[in-house]
Design a protein around this motif. Structure first.
Motif, PDB file in Angstrom:
ATOM      1  N   VAL A   1       0.835  -1.206   0.000  1.00  0.00           N
ATOM      2  CA  VAL A   1       0.000   0.000   0.000  1.00  0.00           C
ATOM      3  C   VAL A   1       0.868   1.253   0.000  1.00  0.00           C
ATOM      4  CG1 VAL A   1      -1.657   1.330   1.376  1.00  0.00           C
ATOM      5  CG2 VAL A   1      -2.031  -1.108   0.997  1.00  0.00           C
ATOM      6  N   VAL A   2       1.887   1.279   0.843  1.00  0.00           N
ATOM      7  CA  VAL A   2       2.776   2.446   0.913  1.00  0.00           C
ATOM      8  C   VAL A   2       3.532   2.619  -0.409  1.00  0.00           C
ATOM      9  CG1 VAL A   2       4.835   3.374   2.043  1.00  0.00           C
ATOM     10  CG2 VAL A   2       2.968   2.455   3.416  1.00  0.00           C
ATOM     11  N   ALA A   3       4.045   1.530  -0.961  1.00  0.00           N
ATOM     12  CA  ALA A   3       4.773   1.612  -2.231  1.00  0.00           C
ATOM     13  C   ALA A   3       3.855   2.097  -3.345  1.00  0.00           C
ATOM     14  CB  ALA A   3       5.368   0.260  -2.592  1.00  0.00           C
ATOM     15  N   PHE A   4       2.631   1.597  -3.382  1.00  0.00           N
ATOM     16  CA  PHE A   4       1.685   2.055  -4.400  1.00  0.00           C
ATOM     17  C   PHE A   4       1.428   3.554  -4.273  1.00  0.00           C
ATOM     18  CE2 PHE A   4      -2.826   3.079  -5.239  1.00  0.00           C
ATOM     19  CZ  PHE A   4      -2.773   3.049  -6.629  1.00  0.00           C
ATOM     20  N   ALA A   5       1.226   4.038  -3.054  1.00  0.00           N
ATOM     21  CA  ALA A   5       0.964   5.463  -2.846  1.00  0.00           C
ATOM     22  C   ALA A   5       2.160   6.318  -3.274  1.00  0.00           C
ATOM     23  CB  ALA A   5       0.626   5.721  -1.378  1.00  0.00           C
ATOM     24  N   ILE A   6       3.363   5.880  -2.952  1.00  0.00           N
ATOM     25  CA  ILE A   6       4.555   6.646  -3.331  1.00  0.00           C
ATOM     26  C   ILE A   6       4.746   6.643  -4.841  1.00  0.00           C
ATOM     27  CG2 ILE A   6       7.079   6.729  -3.172  1.00  0.00           C
ATOM     28  CD1 ILE A   6       6.767   5.636  -0.300  1.00  0.00           C
ATOM     29  N   VAL A   7       4.589   5.480  -5.473  1.00  0.00           N
ATOM     30  CA  VAL A   7       4.750   5.408  -6.931  1.00  0.00           C
ATOM     31  C   VAL A   7       3.665   6.217  -7.628  1.00  0.00           C
ATOM     32  CG1 VAL A   7       4.669   3.853  -8.919  1.00  0.00           C
ATOM     33  CG2 VAL A   7       6.052   3.267  -6.943  1.00  0.00           C
ATOM     34  N   LEU A   8       2.448   6.211  -7.090  1.00  0.00           N
ATOM     35  CA  LEU A   8       1.387   7.027  -7.674  1.00  0.00           C
ATOM     36  C   LEU A   8       1.746   8.513  -7.607  1.00  0.00           C
ATOM     37  CD1 LEU A   8      -1.435   7.144  -8.925  1.00  0.00           C
ATOM     38  CD2 LEU A   8      -2.345   7.260  -6.600  1.00  0.00           C
ATOM     39  N   ALA A   9       2.304   8.956  -6.476  1.00  0.00           N
ATOM     40  CA  ALA A   9       2.729  10.356  -6.361  1.00  0.00           C
ATOM     41  C   ALA A   9       3.843  10.672  -7.351  1.00  0.00           C
ATOM     42  CB  ALA A   9       3.187  10.638  -4.934  1.00  0.00           C
ATOM     43  N   ILE A  10       4.781   9.752  -7.523  1.00  0.00           N
ATOM     44  CA  ILE A  10       5.856   9.943  -8.507  1.00  0.00           C
ATOM     45  C   ILE A  10       5.271  10.008  -9.912  1.00  0.00           C
ATOM     46  CG2 ILE A  10       7.897   8.867  -9.560  1.00  0.00           C
ATOM     47  CD1 ILE A  10       8.455   7.648  -6.746  1.00  0.00           C
ATOM     48  N   ALA A  11       4.350   9.113 -10.214  1.00  0.00           N
ATOM     49  CA  ALA A  11       3.760   9.056 -11.557  1.00  0.00           C
ATOM     50  C   ALA A  11       2.981  10.324 -11.887  1.00  0.00           C
ATOM     51  CB  ALA A  11       2.844   7.842 -11.677  1.00  0.00           C
ATOM     52  N   LEU A  12       2.303  10.889 -10.914  1.00  0.00           N
ATOM     53  CA  LEU A  12       1.521  12.097 -11.165  1.00  0.00           C
ATOM     54  C   LEU A  12       2.397  13.325 -11.391  1.00  0.00           C
ATOM     55  CD1 LEU A  12      -1.418  11.576  -8.665  1.00  0.00           C
ATOM     56  CD2 LEU A  12      -1.437  11.280 -11.158  1.00  0.00           C
ATOM     57  N   ARG A  13       3.633  13.287 -10.924  1.00  0.00           N
ATOM     58  CA  ARG A  13       4.552  14.409 -11.120  1.00  0.00           C
ATOM     59  C   ARG A  13       5.505  14.210 -12.302  1.00  0.00           C
ATOM     60  NH1 ARG A  13       5.761  17.457  -5.896  1.00  0.00           N
ATOM     61  NH2 ARG A  13       4.008  16.872  -4.590  1.00  0.00           N
ATOM     62  N   ALA A  14       5.657  12.970 -12.738  1.00  0.00           N
ATOM     63  CA  ALA A  14       6.642  12.664 -13.784  1.00  0.00           C
ATOM     64  C   ALA A  14       6.100  13.026 -15.161  1.00  0.00           C
ATOM     65  CB  ALA A  14       7.005  11.182 -13.742  1.00  0.00           C
ATOM     66  N   ASP A  15       7.023  13.285 -16.068  1.00  0.00           N
ATOM     67  CA  ASP A  15       6.656  13.563 -17.454  1.00  0.00           C
ATOM     68  C   ASP A  15       6.917  12.332 -18.326  1.00  0.00           C
ATOM     69  OD1 ASP A  15       9.375  13.636 -17.250  1.00  0.00           O
ATOM     70  OD2 ASP A  15       9.638  15.432 -18.467  1.00  0.00           O
ATOM     71  N   ARG A  16       6.685  11.170 -17.748  1.00  0.00           N
ATOM     72  CA  ARG A  16       6.904   9.914 -18.459  1.00  0.00           C
ATOM     73  C   ARG A  16       5.670   9.041 -18.296  1.00  0.00           C
ATOM     74  NH1 ARG A  16      11.282  12.127 -16.840  1.00  0.00           N
ATOM     75  NH2 ARG A  16      13.432  11.587 -17.231  1.00  0.00           N
ATOM     76  N   TRP A  17       5.503   8.089 -19.205  1.00  0.00           N
ATOM     77  CA  TRP A  17       4.337   7.216 -19.183  1.00  0.00           C
ATOM     78  C   TRP A  17       4.525   6.008 -18.287  1.00  0.00           C
ATOM     79  CZ3 TRP A  17       5.822   2.422 -20.582  1.00  0.00           C
ATOM     80  CH2 TRP A  17       6.971   2.320 -21.375  1.00  0.00           C
TER      81      TRP A  17
END
Length: 136
Positions: free
Chosen positions: A58-74
């Motif tokens: 759950v924690v890893a998913f939340a962190i990766v989701l935050a990274i994904a929402l800020r990243a300019d990559r797919w």
């Protein structure tokens, strides 16, 4: 574990900020699971709910989701999507769905490996893009 170490090293060496951050999250997940196994003396038993692994996913998913929402990559969105699969596997187990332990183990562990492969691919594509765009 070797693949995870290679992807993390590659991402730290050649990746941009999203590659490095996701690789650190994946490494942290692996280190936490290994640390727990060393402390408990065995790997996770899948006849019950492994609450420590639930928390990690759950924690890893939340962190990766935050990274994904800020990243300019797919690709970070894809990593978040496969990590969501493991979170959903835990949710199914928590609501007492009839899942055999082997199926639950596969649903919980394979998304991590897929996320590792996607991170490696994303890092490779970023490094290639940087090399092509380089003025040298």
């Amino acid at each position: 574990m070797t693949i995870v170490f290679l992807v993390v090293f590659f991402a730290l060496k050649k990746g941009g900020r999203p590659e490095r951050h996701v690789a650190i999250v994946l490494f942290g997940m692996l280190a936490a699971v290994i640390g727990q196994a060393l402390i408990r003396g065995h790997w996770t038993q899948y006849d019950g709910i492994p609450w420590f692994r639930v928390a990690i996913d759950v924690v890893a998913f939340a962190i990766v989701l935050a990274i994904a929402l800020r990243a300019d990559r797919w690709w970070p969105l894809w990593v978040g999507s496969v990590l969501l699969l493991s979170v959903l596997a835990h949710l199914l187990r928590i609501v007492h769905a009839e899942i055999p332990p082997l199926v639950y183990a596969i649903m919980e562990r394979w998304p991590f490996m897929i996320a590792t492969v996607i991170t490696g691919l994303g890092t490779y594509l970023h490094a290639r893009r940087e090399r092509i765009a380089s003025p040298n």
